[in-house]
Write a protein that holds these residues in place. Structure first.
Motif, PDB file in Angstrom:
ATOM      1  N   CYS A   1     -24.124  -0.169 -20.038  1.00 52.66           N
ATOM      2  CA  CYS A   1     -24.873  -1.338 -19.592  1.00 52.66           C
ATOM      3  C   CYS A   1     -26.182  -1.441 -20.375  1.00 52.66           C
ATOM      4  CB  CYS A   1     -25.159  -1.218 -18.091  1.00 52.66           C
ATOM      5  SG  CYS A   1     -25.950  -2.665 -17.379  1.00 52.66           S
ATOM      6  N   TRP A   2     -26.575  -2.665 -20.665  1.00 47.24           N
ATOM      7  CA  TRP A   2     -27.839  -2.940 -21.354  1.00 47.24           C
ATOM      8  C   TRP A   2     -28.604  -3.940 -20.508  1.00 47.24           C
ATOM      9  CZ3 TRP A   2     -28.172  -5.390 -26.908  1.00 47.24           C
ATOM     10  CH2 TRP A   2     -29.470  -5.266 -27.384  1.00 47.24           C
ATOM     11  N   VAL A   3     -29.804  -3.550 -20.091  1.00 46.64           N
ATOM     12  CA  VAL A   3     -30.599  -4.370 -19.177  1.00 46.64           C
ATOM     13  C   VAL A   3     -31.877  -4.825 -19.872  1.00 46.64           C
ATOM     14  CG1 VAL A   3     -31.835  -4.377 -16.978  1.00 46.64           C
ATOM     15  CG2 VAL A   3     -29.679  -3.148 -17.182  1.00 46.64           C
TER      16      VAL A   3
ATOM     17  N   HIS B   1     -24.873   9.340 -14.471  1.00 46.26           N
ATOM     18  CA  HIS B   1     -25.338   8.090 -15.071  1.00 46.26           C
ATOM     19  C   HIS B   1     -26.793   8.272 -15.473  1.00 46.26           C
ATOM     20  CE1 HIS B   1     -24.958   3.668 -15.573  1.00 46.26           C
ATOM     21  NE2 HIS B   1     -26.273   3.809 -15.611  1.00 46.26           N
TER      22      HIS B   1
ATOM     23  N   ASP C   1     -35.510  -5.814 -19.542  1.00 45.85           N
ATOM     24  CA  ASP C   1     -36.577  -5.542 -18.574  1.00 45.85           C
ATOM     25  C   ASP C   1     -37.689  -6.568 -18.746  1.00 45.85           C
ATOM     26  OD1 ASP C   1     -38.490  -4.507 -16.901  1.00 45.85           O
ATOM     27  OD2 ASP C   1     -38.518  -2.519 -17.815  1.00 45.85           O
TER      28      ASP C   1
ATOM     29  N   PHE D   1     -24.305   5.658 -19.752  1.00 41.63           N
ATOM     30  CA  PHE D   1     -25.683   5.338 -20.082  1.00 41.63           C
ATOM     31  C   PHE D   1     -25.968   3.865 -19.841  1.00 41.63           C
ATOM     32  CE2 PHE D   1     -24.739   8.995 -22.767  1.00 41.63           C
ATOM     33  CZ  PHE D   1     -25.837   9.801 -22.532  1.00 41.63           C
ATOM     34  N   THR D   2     -27.176   3.607 -19.342  1.00 47.00           N
ATOM     35  CA  THR D   2     -27.713   2.257 -19.252  1.00 47.00           C
ATOM     36  C   THR D   2     -29.002   2.237 -20.060  1.00 47.00           C
ATOM     37  OG1 THR D   2     -26.775   1.743 -17.095  1.00 47.00           O
ATOM     38  CG2 THR D   2     -28.743   0.535 -17.718  1.00 47.00           C
ATOM     39  N   LEU D   3     -29.115   1.282 -20.955  1.00 47.30           N
ATOM     40  CA  LEU D   3     -30.314   1.099 -21.761  1.00 47.30           C
ATOM     41  C   LEU D   3     -31.144  -0.016 -21.140  1.00 47.30           C
ATOM     42  CD1 LEU D   3     -31.955   1.699 -24.331  1.00 47.30           C
ATOM     43  CD2 LEU D   3     -30.501   0.022 -25.513  1.00 47.30           C
ATOM     44  N   VAL D   4     -32.404   0.279 -20.798  1.00 46.78           N
ATOM     45  CA  VAL D   4     -33.311  -0.698 -20.196  1.00 46.78           C
ATOM     46  C   VAL D   4     -34.422  -0.964 -21.205  1.00 46.78           C
ATOM     47  CG1 VAL D   4     -34.807  -1.222 -18.233  1.00 46.78           C
ATOM     48  CG2 VAL D   4     -32.785   0.216 -17.907  1.00 46.78           C
TER      49      VAL D   4
ATOM     50  N   THR E   1     -34.994   4.324 -20.814  1.00 45.43           N
ATOM     51  CA  THR E   1     -35.970   3.249 -20.602  1.00 45.43           C
ATOM     52  C   THR E   1     -37.151   3.394 -21.553  1.00 45.43           C
ATOM     53  OG1 THR E   1     -37.200   4.487 -18.930  1.00 45.43           O
ATOM     54  CG2 THR E   1     -35.391   3.105 -18.155  1.00 45.43           C
TER      55      THR E   1
ATOM     56  N   TYR F   1     -30.311   6.601 -17.359  1.00 43.91           N
ATOM     57  CA  TYR F   1     -31.033   5.406 -17.767  1.00 43.91           C
ATOM     58  C   TYR F   1     -31.964   5.770 -18.913  1.00 43.91           C
ATOM     59  CZ  TYR F   1     -29.468   3.015 -13.585  1.00 43.91           C
ATOM     60  OH  TYR F   1     -28.696   2.436 -12.623  1.00 43.91           O
TER      61      TYR F   1
END
Length: 126
Positions: A80-82, A2, A84, A52-55, A6, A4
């Motif tokens: 996931c899209w977070v 996984h 911030d 992938f998670t996009l922050v 950022t 991230y």
């Protein structure tokens, strides 16, 4: 695995819109280059095991589209899209119209199937 993706949290009051746009374009290009290297190295078989998670801080919300294009091109999915919210001036700032606009844009991407899940990070100082 996984990963991230950022953006550096910056002081909201000193942001130059041109610099923000340039930084977003550069991240998307570097990310596309990374995905291309995975393909050239014959690691594309790992695609189903990579997420992938996009922050993104509010000012980088528009970068989602370019990153999404790179992911689509190489067959990856944004899980996931977070949003911030670190670096906001006060707790009340998290309710301002910019944040609400960002959340609506993120929700639209979720409804369109461009991202699997949404989240918020750094909204509470306690």
């Amino acid at each position: 695995r996984h990963f991230y993706l950022t953006f550096a949290v910056q002081d909201q009051r000193t942001l130059d819109r041109g610099l923000v746009d340039l930084q977003g374009h550069l991240l998307a290009l570097r990310f596309a280059e990374l995905l291309k290297l995975l393909e050239l190295g014959h690691y594309h078989y790992l695609r189903s095991n990579i997420s992938f998670t996009l922050v993104t801080p509010p000012q980088f919300i528009a970068c989602h589209e370019e990153l999404g294009k790179a992911m689509d091109l190489y067959g990856y999915v944004l899980d996931c899209w977070v949003l911030d919210l670190r670096g906001r001036d006060s707790a009340l700032d998290s309710l301002d119209s910019k944040v609400l606009d960002c959340w609506q844009a993120m929700s639209a991407a979720r409804r369109a199937g461009a991202v699997g899940a949404l989240g918020i990070f750094g909204a509470c100082r306690e």
